[in-house]
Structure formats: C-alpha cells, structure tokens
Design a protein around this motif. Structure first.
Motif, PDB file in Angstrom:
ATOM      1  N   VAL A  48       0.967  -1.438   0.066  1.00 36.44           N
ATOM      2  CA  VAL A  48      -0.001   0.013  -0.006  1.00 36.44           C
ATOM      3  C   VAL A  48       0.985   1.234  -0.089  1.00 36.44           C
ATOM      4  O   VAL A  48       0.581   2.146  -0.557  1.00 36.44           O
ATOM      5  CB  VAL A  48      -1.083   0.079   1.355  1.00 36.44           C
ATOM      6  N   LEU A  52       0.950   4.228  -2.842  1.00 34.38           N
ATOM      7  CA  LEU A  52       0.418   5.693  -2.766  1.00 34.38           C
ATOM      8  C   LEU A  52       1.597   6.659  -2.559  1.00 34.38           C
ATOM      9  O   LEU A  52       1.460   7.641  -2.529  1.00 34.38           O
ATOM     10  CB  LEU A  52      -0.167   5.557  -1.292  1.00 34.38           C
ATOM     11  N   VAL A  61      -6.507   8.046  -3.103  1.00 33.33           N
ATOM     12  CA  VAL A  61      -6.916   7.296  -1.901  1.00 33.33           C
ATOM     13  C   VAL A  61      -7.360   8.160  -0.684  1.00 33.33           C
ATOM     14  O   VAL A  61      -8.349   8.001   0.017  1.00 33.33           O
ATOM     15  CB  VAL A  61      -6.014   6.280  -1.448  1.00 33.33           C
ATOM     16  N   SER A  64     -10.501  10.156  -1.355  1.00 38.77           N
ATOM     17  CA  SER A  64     -11.883   9.398  -2.165  1.00 38.77           C
ATOM     18  C   SER A  64     -13.061   9.802  -1.374  1.00 38.77           C
ATOM     19  O   SER A  64     -13.006   9.569  -0.205  1.00 38.77           O
ATOM     20  CB  SER A  64     -11.423   8.025  -2.091  1.00 38.77           C
ATOM     21  N   LYS A  70     -12.535   2.259   1.953  1.00 38.11           N
ATOM     22  CA  LYS A  70     -11.370   3.048   2.639  1.00 38.11           C
ATOM     23  C   LYS A  70     -10.834   1.943   3.457  1.00 38.11           C
ATOM     24  O   LYS A  70     -11.733   1.282   4.709  1.00 38.11           O
ATOM     25  CB  LYS A  70     -11.827   4.072   3.106  1.00 38.11           C
ATOM     26  N   ARG A  78     -12.222  -3.742   2.637  1.00 40.21           N
ATOM     27  CA  ARG A  78     -11.285  -3.136   1.984  1.00 40.21           C
ATOM     28  C   ARG A  78     -10.359  -4.436   1.757  1.00 40.21           C
ATOM     29  O   ARG A  78      -9.957  -4.673   0.744  1.00 40.21           O
ATOM     30  CB  ARG A  78     -10.770  -2.002   2.435  1.00 40.21           C
ATOM     31  N   THR A  82      -9.600  -6.030  -2.043  1.00 37.64           N
ATOM     32  CA  THR A  82      -8.314  -5.944  -2.701  1.00 37.64           C
ATOM     33  C   THR A  82      -7.647  -7.518  -3.059  1.00 37.64           C
ATOM     34  O   THR A  82      -7.216  -7.931  -4.330  1.00 37.64           O
ATOM     35  CB  THR A  82      -7.249  -5.415  -1.720  1.00 37.64           C
ATOM     36  N   HIS A 108     -14.748   3.328  -8.990  1.00 42.28           N
ATOM     37  CA  HIS A 108     -13.509   4.379  -9.462  1.00 42.28           C
ATOM     38  C   HIS A 108     -14.113   5.458 -10.214  1.00 42.28           C
ATOM     39  O   HIS A 108     -13.301   6.380 -10.281  1.00 42.28           O
ATOM     40  CB  HIS A 108     -12.661   3.323 -10.437  1.00 42.28           C
ATOM     41  N   ALA A 123      -9.282   7.645 -11.197  1.00 44.38           N
ATOM     42  CA  ALA A 123      -8.849   6.184 -10.753  1.00 44.38           C
ATOM     43  C   ALA A 123      -8.721   5.587 -12.165  1.00 44.38           C
ATOM     44  O   ALA A 123      -8.346   4.395 -12.214  1.00 44.38           O
ATOM     45  CB  ALA A 123      -9.836   5.924 -10.006  1.00 44.38           C
TER      46      ALA A 123
END
Length: 295
Positions: A48, A52, A61, A64, A70, A78, A82, A108, A123
């Motif tokens: 992550v 980022l 992110v 968002s 989140k 999340r 993922t 997105h 996105a």
C-alpha cells in the motif's frame, strides 16, 4: 474501455515448450495456482505504501469519497475487495475478470481530483493503474525471492507475463505492461526514483501500518510486528520517506525469518500455500452466483 489481451489457448513454441508461449497469446490454460503465495499478505502494508507513494494514487485514496472502500474505515471489507481482485485477476476466467472490472469501475468513477486537490488524478488513469499493478507484482516477487523460492528464468518470465493481468483486468492495455522482466526492472527503477510521500498521505499510511483501524487488542498484539515487517519489505527510499528506522541487525533478523518461512512454505500443499487467495476467489464466485455485491 480497453479490452483485455486476446484469450487464446496456449500453443507450444518452435521448441515444443508450452511454457514459453504462455502469456504471449493469452494464457487461460496456464495453471497459476502453484505460483500463488498467500504469504504475500505479509507485505500488504508495504505494498500500500509503495502504491500511494505516487502522488496521484496517494491523494486519490486520501480524498476518495467512497468511504466504503477505505482501508482506514472498513479494513475487513477493503481487504476482501483487494484480495478478491488479486484472485480474480490471476486465477479467474475472462468472464470473471470482466465482471469484477465492471464492479470496480463503479467505485472508480467517483475517484477524481477536484480544484482543491494538490495533484490531478483520476482512478481510470492507465499510468496510475500500471504503477499499482507493478507494485503488486514487484512486492510478490521480492517476497518470494527473499523466501528462497525463485523459479527458473524461463518459468519466471511466464509468471511475469501472466502477472500483466494485475493491470489488464482493469484499464491497462496489454502493450503498456513492460515486454519482459528486464524492461519491467527499468520501469520500476525509473518510477520508484520519482516517488514521494507527502505528510497528509504519510499520516494515513502510519494509521494503516500501526493498525489503528482495528480494536486496541489487535493493535497491541500486532502493530509493532506489522511496522517491523513493513519496514523490512519497503525499498530503502520509501522506508526513509516513511521515517522508519532499520538497522543491519534488523536486516539479518528479517532475512533469517523469511528464509525459515520459505522452508516451511515450500513443503505445504498448494491449496494451503494459496490461502487466503483461493478463499476469496471462492467467496467471489458465491457472491456472483447469488447476486450479492462484488465490491
């Protein structure tokens, strides 16, 4: 929307070796399960951070409006979405990848910069999606290599080509994925050198690393170890960007731990090594069968 690579059966090349053709013409017959390592979840926070560290992803992110996606607000959900993406992208059928792309695209569409955003982002930006996919591939490869599980060069190229799905399952065209591992390593080095972590993004990442989105008992039990593992799996440049300390002694201890884990992992049955990725693929298929939300 750009289509995914052509979905043709594997055919042997002139040497008669089907592995060398896998990933060039479409590789739905290539069994990727032996090369899925559930141990990669150890590197989740590090991955992550890498993703980022490109400002367009970081601020996307951070800003968002999709709170349901989140990690700091809904960590379990999340994590599911993922890992389901990884499972569907690498193990799913063309139809399953299309279904998950459609579901992800719905979220997105809401993620784009505003006039107040420090950087512009969207996105659906293919370059940002390529970077995220590259982080996922590099992180899994780095952990596998450090655990002592590096495959033969020919097979490694096949695994690399198959991993293009980490991007092409969304909007990354197949020809944007670097042609081979040497090209990927050049892309990685050039883009990693440009990464930075601004203070607002770092604050959010520290919350993730220290597991602050979980109940206090989880933080007490796991935060220190998670920070240590995350620091160990980050490239040094990003470790510095996060203000994480790391010594030669830490490096030796960490390498010993990964090698020991690798020896254990090597003797486990494939379904066990695949966990929890295979479990999330099953969950996706059940959700789809019964008409439940995929994302």
């Amino acid at each position: 929307m750009t289509s995914s690579p052509s979905e043709e059966p594997i055919s042997p090349d002139s040497t008669g070796n089907p592995l060398l053709s896998a990933g060039r013409q479409g590789d739905d017959q290539f069994d990727f399960r032996p090369y899925i390592d559930g141990a990669a979840v150890l590197g989740a926070a590090a991955n992550v951070i890498m993703q980022l560290a490109v400002p367009g992803v970081g601020y996307g992110v951070l800003e968002s409006p999709v709170d349901s996606g989140k990690l700091t607000v809904h960590p379990v959900k999340r994590t599911r979405t993922t890992l389901t993406y990884l499972a569907v992208a690498l193990l799913g059928s063309p139809d399953e990848r299309t279904a998950y792309r459609t579901a992800v695209d719905t979220s997105h569409r809401q993620v784009r910069s505003t006039a107040q955003s420090p950087v512009k982002y969207n996105a659906f930006d293919r370059n940002l999606q390529l970077w995220v996919a590259a982080c996922l591939y590099w992180g899994a490869r780095d952990l596998r290599d450090r655990m002592g599980g590096r495959p033969e060069p020919e097979l490694e190229e096949v695994i690399y080509r198959h991993s293009a799905r980490l991007g092409t399952t969304l909007q990354v065209p197949a020809d944007m994925w670097p042609a081979d591992m040497a090209a990927f390593d050049r892309y990685w080095a050039e883009n990693l050198a440009r990464t930075r972590i601004d203070p607002p993004v770092r604050e959010m990442l520290d919350e993730i690393v220290d597991l602050r989105m979980f109940p206090r008992p989880v933080q007490w039990l796991g935060a220190r170890f998670n920070r240590w593992v995350t620091a160990g799996l980050l490239p040094p440049h990003l470790r510095d960007e996060m203000g994480m300390r790391w010594s030669a002694r830490d490096e030796r201890r960490f390498d010993r731990m990964l090698r020991a884990l690798g020896r254990i992992w090597a003797v486990l049955p494939v379904p066990v090594r695949n966990f929890p990725i295979n479990a999330y693929l099953f969950d996706f298929r059940m959700r789809r069968k019964f008409g439940l939300k995929l994302v």
